[in-house]
Enzyme design. Structure first.
Site, short mmCIF file in Angstrom:
data_model
loop_
_atom_site.label_atom_id
_atom_site.label_comp_id
_atom_site.label_asym_id
_atom_site.label_seq_id
_atom_site.Cartn_x
_atom_site.Cartn_y
_atom_site.Cartn_z
N LYS B 45 -3.77 -7.23 -5.31
CA LYS B 45 -5.24 -7.25 -5.39
C LYS B 45 -5.78 -8.61 -4.95
O LYS B 45 -5.26 -9.64 -5.33
CB LYS B 45 -5.71 -6.92 -6.82
CG LYS B 45 -7.23 -6.89 -6.92
CD LYS B 45 -7.73 -6.16 -8.14
CE LYS B 45 -9.21 -6.45 -8.35
NZ LYS B 45 -10.09 -5.36 -7.98
N CYS B 134 -14.52 -5.38 1.77
CA CYS B 134 -15.21 -5.05 0.52
C CYS B 134 -16.72 -4.92 0.74
O CYS B 134 -17.36 -5.87 1.18
CB CYS B 134 -14.91 -6.13 -0.52
SG CYS B 134 -15.68 -5.78 -2.09
N LYS B 172 -7.71 -6.16 7.20
CA LYS B 172 -8.20 -4.91 6.60
C LYS B 172 -9.64 -4.69 7.03
O LYS B 172 -10.52 -5.50 6.75
CB LYS B 172 -8.08 -4.96 5.08
CG LYS B 172 -8.47 -3.63 4.42
CD LYS B 172 -7.99 -3.58 2.99
CE LYS B 172 -8.40 -2.30 2.29
NZ LYS B 172 -7.89 -2.25 0.92
N CYS B 347 -16.93 36.36 4.05
CA CYS B 347 -16.93 36.20 5.52
C CYS B 347 -18.18 36.85 6.12
O CYS B 347 -18.76 36.34 7.08
CB CYS B 347 -15.66 36.78 6.12
SG CYS B 347 -15.34 38.51 5.70
N CYS B 381 -15.32 32.19 8.99
CA CYS B 381 -14.85 33.26 8.10
C CYS B 381 -13.51 32.90 7.47
O CYS B 381 -13.28 33.12 6.28
CB CYS B 381 -14.76 34.58 8.86
SG CYS B 381 -13.77 34.47 10.36
#
Lengths: 441, 422
Positions: B45, B134, B172, B347, B381
């Site tokens: 973290k 973040c 990141k 459907c 469907c």
């Protein structure tokens, strides 16, 4: 290995009481599982299957992994999925029971995964490197099968000695056919034996064809998994009449051969345990119009499971509560076939109530009041001690005699297949540990 | 079992399953338990200047009864001291030398980056992940997604990290951009060894409609959070694939976003990720979920004749193309298996109200009929059908040569007559 099953078996008339899950149903049910931490279902399983994990694997469509998780803990997971009283074990422990939602159908999910493993012939296990040790297993039922499989994984050679022509024990000869039929049990036997290195000798009765002393001499360890003995009878007049049978003996006949109930109008089942309930449901399921159980106690104290009784009652089985059979009488003079059961009412202390005698017509009487425990086989065989007929062992199946181990009904007094599976496996571990310590020669 | 060893930008891991930089990777003891459970690696973290968090940090999005199908958080980076984190990194590396620890970092100045990178590597980091993603709190302070949204800043800070790092550097990326590719390319220009994506999506997950306060509620206020969990997987898959198929990019990718099981992971892998990172599903069900991820992936590889994870990385990328390169002459129609149909007629209503009015009720049966001359093959469907394999979309051999829109406008390729366009 063992003799093939007859194609004419009365049990074939039964269909599954609980229907199998197909993929959609299994996925939906598996997705409902909460994946509990420290899960109560695992603790309720004698073989401690990691139930949340196998269910999660079903939910991710990793059925192969699910089956592996099950068999890793319990090699008899296929039969247990069908015959376990899950209502009082894993399912009964599911946390959903504390909500208004139904508990997870763990037995059905286990069946879904294990049946798939059988269908696809997945192979998960192989024998360990040969240890040079040889173990004899007396009896070819669930305890010995579980023990033998585990012993093979650990590399020890196994020989199963079975007095019948077929293996599987009560899974083959005793399980109610609406849970599992004998052919399925035989598939399981083959599944277990497929690990290789398990020699099977059928039609061998220990104490007759081979002695305990011979086993002790020829093997490095012996596992006793002989189960229970013959049906206990009532000891009342008329028990030798025709159509009077011990329930276990009759069930075996019904499962492995054909029984003719065409002229039976009413069957009376004596007893209040699970065997009595099975017999009652089986006779009813084979078309006997009236089935009446005669039980000494009240419903609340009946040893048969509540869910089994509910199913029996639902199928029309009647019960004479707080009653005992006092004599069996022939249908009419000159015939040797049963026709009447004489009974008496019992009070709460199970004493006969004077003047309460009554009679039940019966063309078939099954006595389900228990099975004989071990008796003569181990008489004078030092170190193997019995407690109320059960062989005493420690938690790893060790008896009081070095190199002799026991598990299953002969040790626990008669519980479930899953207990036998757990005990057989534990004993195998015990045997292995003793081999490693040099405890056995 | 198949060897699941993976290599992402030089970071070797016993399997492709990493804990993402998040609450499940907050401390040494947690990560040690995760490694014991089978996780391959962990992204610690985010370290930086320890922050102070609010009370009430998470909220779940229940979709059709599934709790936590979507998830949000307004937690910031680590609130634990750098010293303690570094000590625990060293201890965890000592206990689990084979499992890579990638340390996520977020600081402001070049000197702060230099210092914290050195400290992380000293503690045993196998890689560094730059948290440019973040979307709440930290971005207001000029960090996190505030960096990830500015390619020039992303490139500059990535270059600093590369200058000071002796271990692989992953960037990141934030999904809170209109096109992920320029941001991946910026990281590449900065020298990144690889990227991980996606970070969470800026969002308001729900509103308490009695109090008139968004969730998660902090007293009488809330703030936008970072959306994640199973629901975000489609967004993440697209962004991973967008980078993986861009010929200018070519860096290793660690995929993140809605991975809950091995199937999700395989989807990320075949779209170009070489490892995946997981947070939300672990928060919801614990580290134990990795057992099925490992087993399921191994089984998948085995049944597909593969011997290593790398064989499937990017395997679906060639099939991911521009719309203009799709074959307009490929035609399917719906077929209803009358034996499987349970007669719910979802459907029928879906087709009538939401598609092209070609599935009709029939007299005397609940099983509907498909008018194939009108069916455009849209799949709706099949999507609403509650019975698997009841409705199949079947290819029609219409005799038309494949032709894409691009071929049509450039070379005049013939398109089949339109269906349902009246």
């Amino acid at each position: 290995m063992a003799a093939p099953l007859s194609n004419h078996r009365s049990e074939a008339a039964f269909e599954d009481f609980k229907l199998p899950l197909l993929r959609d149903g299994a996925m939906a049910e598996a997705t409902r599982c909460l994946f509990c931490h420290d899960a109560p279902c695992i603790k309720a399983c004698p073989t401690a299957i990691d139930i949340p994990q196998f269910i999660r694997k079903i939910a991710s469509d990793n059925v192969h992994g699910a089956a592996k998780t099950i068999f890793e803990s319990n090699i008899l997971g296929m039969s247990c999925a069908r015959v376990c009283p899950v209502e009082v074990l894993c399912v009964g422990a599911c946390v959903y029971n504390d909500t208004e939602q139904p508990p997870i159908a763990i037995g059905k999910l286990q069946r879904y995964a294990t049946d798939r493993a059988y269908d696809e012939s997945w192979k998960f296990f192989s024998a360990g490197p040969n240890s040079g040790k040889r173990v004899a297993l007396i009896g070819g039922g669930p305890a010995s099968l579980a023990a033998a499989h585990e012993l093979r994984r650990l590399g020890h050679a196994c020989t199963i000695l079975e007095k019948r022509a077929t293996l599987g024990g009560l899974n083959t000869t005793g399980v109610a056919p609406y849970k599992m039929r004998a052919d399925r049990s035989i598939s399981e036997v083959e599944w277990v034996l497929s690990i290789g290195g398990i020699e099977v000798r059928t039609n061998v009765t220990v104490g007759e064809q081979i002695t305990l002393a011979q086993l002790e001499r020829d093997f490095d360890a012996v596992f006793i998994g002989v189960g229970l003995g013959a049906d206990t009878m009532l000891g009342i007049p008329g028990e030798t009449l025709g159509n009077v049978h011990g329930a276990v003996e009759w069930i075996e006949r019904m499962k492995l051969r054909a029984v003719d109930l065409s002229d039976v109008r009413r069957a009376v089942i004596i007893g209040g345990g699970n065997t009595a309930l099975d017999a009652a449901r089986e006779v009813r399921g084979l078309g006997v119009p009236r089935v009446t159980m005669v039980y000494r106690g009240r419903r609340e104290v009946m040893s048969g499971y509540a869910h089994e009784f509910a199913a029996a009652a639902n199928e029309g089985v009647e019960v004479e509560w707080q009653a005992a059979a006092t004599a069996l009488r022939n249908a009419r003079e000159g015939t040797l076939r049963v026709g009447t059961v004489s009974c008496t009412r019992l009070d709460d202390g199970r004493r006969a109530i004077a003047g309460s005698a009554f009679e039940l017509d019966a063309d078939l009487v099954l006595v389900a009041i228990g099975q004989a425990k071990l008796s003569a086989l181990f008489d004078g065989f030092e170190g193997i001690t019995l407690d109320h007929g059960r062989i005493r062992t420690d938690t790893d199946g060790r008896t009081g005699r070095a190199r002799w181990y026991a598990g299953g009904d002969c040790q626990n007094g008669g519980v479930e297949v899953v207990n036998a599976a757990a005990e057989g496996k534990a004993a195998a571990r015990g045997i292995d540990a003793d081999f490693r310590r040099g405890g056995a020669r | 079992m198949i060897d699941l060893t993976t290599n992402t930008a030089g970071i070797v891991s016993p399997n492709p399953f990493w804990l993402a930089s998040a609450p499940p990777a907050n401390s040494g003891l947690q990560i040690q338990r995760a490694f014991e459970a089978g996780w391959g690696g962990a992204v610690w973290k985010t370290l930086g200047v320890p922050i102070q968090n609010v009370s009430s940090r998470f909220a779940g999005h229940t979709i059709h009864g599934v709790q936590g199908a979507g998830f949000t958080n307004i937690e910031l980076i680590t609130d634990r001291s750098l010293e303690v984190n570094l000590k625990e990194i060293a201890e965890t590396k000592r206990l689990f030398p084979r499992n890579p620890i990638i340390v996520s970092l977020m600081v402001e100045t070049e000197s702060a980056w230099r210092e914290i990178i050195a400290q992380s590597i000293d503690a045993g980091a196998d890689g560094i992940e730059l948290n440019f993603g973040c979307p709440h709190g930290m971005c207001e302070r000029g960090m996190g997604s505030a960096v990830g949204q500015e390619p020039a800043v992303n490139e500059r800070i990535t270059a600093w990290a590369k200058k000071y790092s002796t271990v692989p550097v992953l960037v990141k990326l934030t999904p809170n951009v209109s096109d992920i590719v320029p941001h991946g390319l910026a990281a590449k220009r900065g020298g990144a060894d690889g990227v991980s994506l996606i970070n969470t999506i800026k969002s308001i997950i729900a509103v308490d409609i009695d109090r008139f306060v968004p969730e998660p509620r902090v007293g009488n206020r809330s703030s936008n959070g970072g959306y994640c969990g199973a629901a975000v997987k489609p967004i993440a898959l697209h962004m991973v694939a967008a980078l993986a198929r861009d010929s200018r990019f070519g860096l290793p990718i660690s995929g993140i976003g809605g991975v809950t099981n091995w199937r999700d992971a395989v989807e990320f892998l075949v779209l170009g990720a070489s490892t995946v990172q997981v947070c939300t599903e672990v928060m919801l069900r614990g580290y134990g979920i990795v057992e099925d991820m490992i087993d399921g992936l191994a089984r998948y590889l085995e049944t597909h004749g593969c011997h290593s994870v790398s064989e499937i990385v990017g395997k679906a990328i060639p099939a991911y193309s521009e719309w203009g390169d799709l074959d307009l002459n490929y035609e399917t129609v719906a077929k209803i298996n009358a034996d499987a149909c349970i007669g719910c007629q979802l459907c029928v209503v879906a087709c009538h109200d939401g598609a092209h009015q070609c599935i009709h009720p029939q007299e005397g049966t609940r099983v509907p009929r498909v008018d194939e001359s009108e069916c455009v093959g849209c799949n709706l469907c099949q999507i609403v059908c509650p019975v698997s394999h009841c409705i199949e979309m079947v290819q029609v051999q219409n005799g038309h040569t494949p032709a894409t829109w691009n071929q049509h406008i450039t070379t005049g390729a013939t398109l089949r007559p339109k269906k349902g366009a009246h």
